[in-house]
Motif scaffolding. Structure first.
Motif, mmCIF file in Angstrom:
data_model
loop_
_atom_site.group_PDB
_atom_site.id
_atom_site.type_symbol
_atom_site.label_atom_id
_atom_site.label_comp_id
_atom_site.label_asym_id
_atom_site.label_seq_id
_atom_site.Cartn_x
_atom_site.Cartn_y
_atom_site.Cartn_z
ATOM 1 N N UNK A 241 0.801 -1.192 0.166
ATOM 2 C CA UNK A 241 0.089 -0.052 0.125
ATOM 3 C C UNK A 241 0.967 1.144 0.075
ATOM 4 N N UNK A 242 1.890 1.296 0.690
ATOM 5 C CA UNK A 242 2.952 2.413 0.855
ATOM 6 C C UNK A 242 3.607 2.597 -0.586
ATOM 7 N N UNK A 243 3.935 1.405 -1.096
ATOM 8 C CA UNK A 243 4.518 1.506 -2.378
ATOM 9 C C UNK A 243 3.704 2.280 -3.483
ATOM 10 N N UNK A 244 2.367 1.705 -3.537
ATOM 11 C CA UNK A 244 1.521 2.302 -4.653
ATOM 12 C C UNK A 244 1.042 3.595 -4.458
ATOM 13 N N UNK A 245 0.766 4.006 -3.040
ATOM 14 C CA UNK A 245 0.378 5.497 -2.731
ATOM 15 C C UNK A 245 1.369 6.435 -3.017
ATOM 16 N N UNK A 246 2.744 6.141 -2.625
ATOM 17 C CA UNK A 246 3.869 7.098 -2.958
ATOM 18 C C UNK A 246 5.246 6.330 -3.428
ATOM 19 N N UNK A 247 5.288 6.044 -4.567
ATOM 20 C CA UNK A 247 6.387 5.129 -4.848
ATOM 21 C C UNK A 247 7.881 5.922 -4.630
ATOM 22 N N UNK A 248 7.879 7.194 -4.954
ATOM 23 C CA UNK A 248 9.166 7.939 -4.493
ATOM 24 C C UNK A 248 9.498 7.750 -2.982
ATOM 25 N N UNK A 249 8.564 7.808 -2.160
ATOM 26 C CA UNK A 249 9.044 7.892 -0.900
ATOM 27 C C UNK A 249 9.439 6.604 -0.598
ATOM 28 N N UNK A 250 8.738 5.422 -0.906
ATOM 29 C CA UNK A 250 8.961 4.068 -0.651
ATOM 30 C C UNK A 250 10.187 3.637 -1.315
#
Length: 263
Positions: A241-250
């Motif tokens: 979920x974190x990856x899809x919501x904010x790929x750059x941050x992940x």
């Protein structure tokens, strides 16, 4: 799907997750289990331990004709295959360096083996109007495997294939699940740690390392619910979920994690 009374085929069954699945399916009352691996002695011995009708078959899952022969053997013995567990897999521990043989082997085991299995088992399943494909894809297929480019790429491809199969055949009685564990105490992980692979070290440091039996428990629950994604490590769903919501941050977080482990 409940496993009791079902006929199951498992590849990569000589140890690790495959062997744990075999023991758990037997305990659940499977009608028959066909165990496949390159190590015929190991799967034959395991078949003899199970308290259900079972047999071991030597199969190179990278050879289409051998996978078809495996399915044919199950059909001859039991008349049907209810659940095919495409479980064989390999890691490499390499990046972009000159390792073409390992790249090709990874494609063959981690992707094409799933294609060959589906191609061999689907006709009879479609004729009956039901069947289940369980494909071991790894959390790396949803996230990444730091330090192992072939494993990351091929496991993503395995998830994509599972999605395609579900979309294409789901309305014809075929159910598909992608099994995506993170760290599991198997020879694959232990060998990677012994070799000093960064990916294995990141995996071991990123969360709980489950036993193969824990994974088998998750599979039984996932099959009962007929979930597409079976996540023995629930945190993988949070990471996704974190990856899809904010790929750059992940990605930035993964770089920090990898750098800390490598350092």
């Amino acid at each position: 799907m409940r496993v009791d009374g079902r006929v199951v085929v498992i590849t990569g069954a000589a140890g690790g997750i495959g062997a744990a699945l075999a023991r758990r399916f037997a305990a659940e009352g499977a009608a028959g289990i066909v165990l496949s691996d390159l190590d015929l002695d190991a799967v034959t011995a395991l078949a003899g331990e199970l308290k259900v009708d079972a047999q071991g078959v030597r199969t190179d899952v990278t050879v289409s004709d051998e996978v078809r022969a495996l399915v044919d053997a199950a059909l001859r013995r039991y008349g049907r295959v209810d659940l095919f567990c495409s479980n064989a897999g390999i890691t490499t521990g390499i990046g972009l360096e000159d390792g073409d043989a390992l790249w090709q082997r990874s494609w063959a085991v981690n992707v094409q083996a799933h294609v060959y299995a589906a191609r061999a088992v689907l006709p009879a399943m479609l004729e009956r109007g039901e069947g289940y494909l369980l494909q071991t894809c790894s959390a790396a297929g949803l996230l990444t495997a730091v330090g192992d480019a072939p494993y990351t790429v091929t496991k993503h491809a395995a998830v994509a294939l599972a999605e395609w199969l579900s979309i294409t055949y789901g309305d014809r009685g075929i159910r598909v699940s992608a099994l995506c564990p993170q760290g599991v105490d198997t020879p694959m992980l232990r060998d990677g740690l012994d070799a000093g692979h960064v990916g294995a070290r990141v995996t071991a440091a990123s969360g709980a390392v489950l036993s193969p039996d824990d994974v088998a428990d998750a599979v039984i629950a996932g099959l009962a619910d007929e979930r597409f994604l079976i996540l023995p490590h629930p945190e993988v769903g949070t990471y996704l979920a974190h990856k899809t919501q904010n790929p750059d941050r992940w990605l930035a977080g993964m770089r920090r994690l990898a750098g800390g482990i490598a350092g």
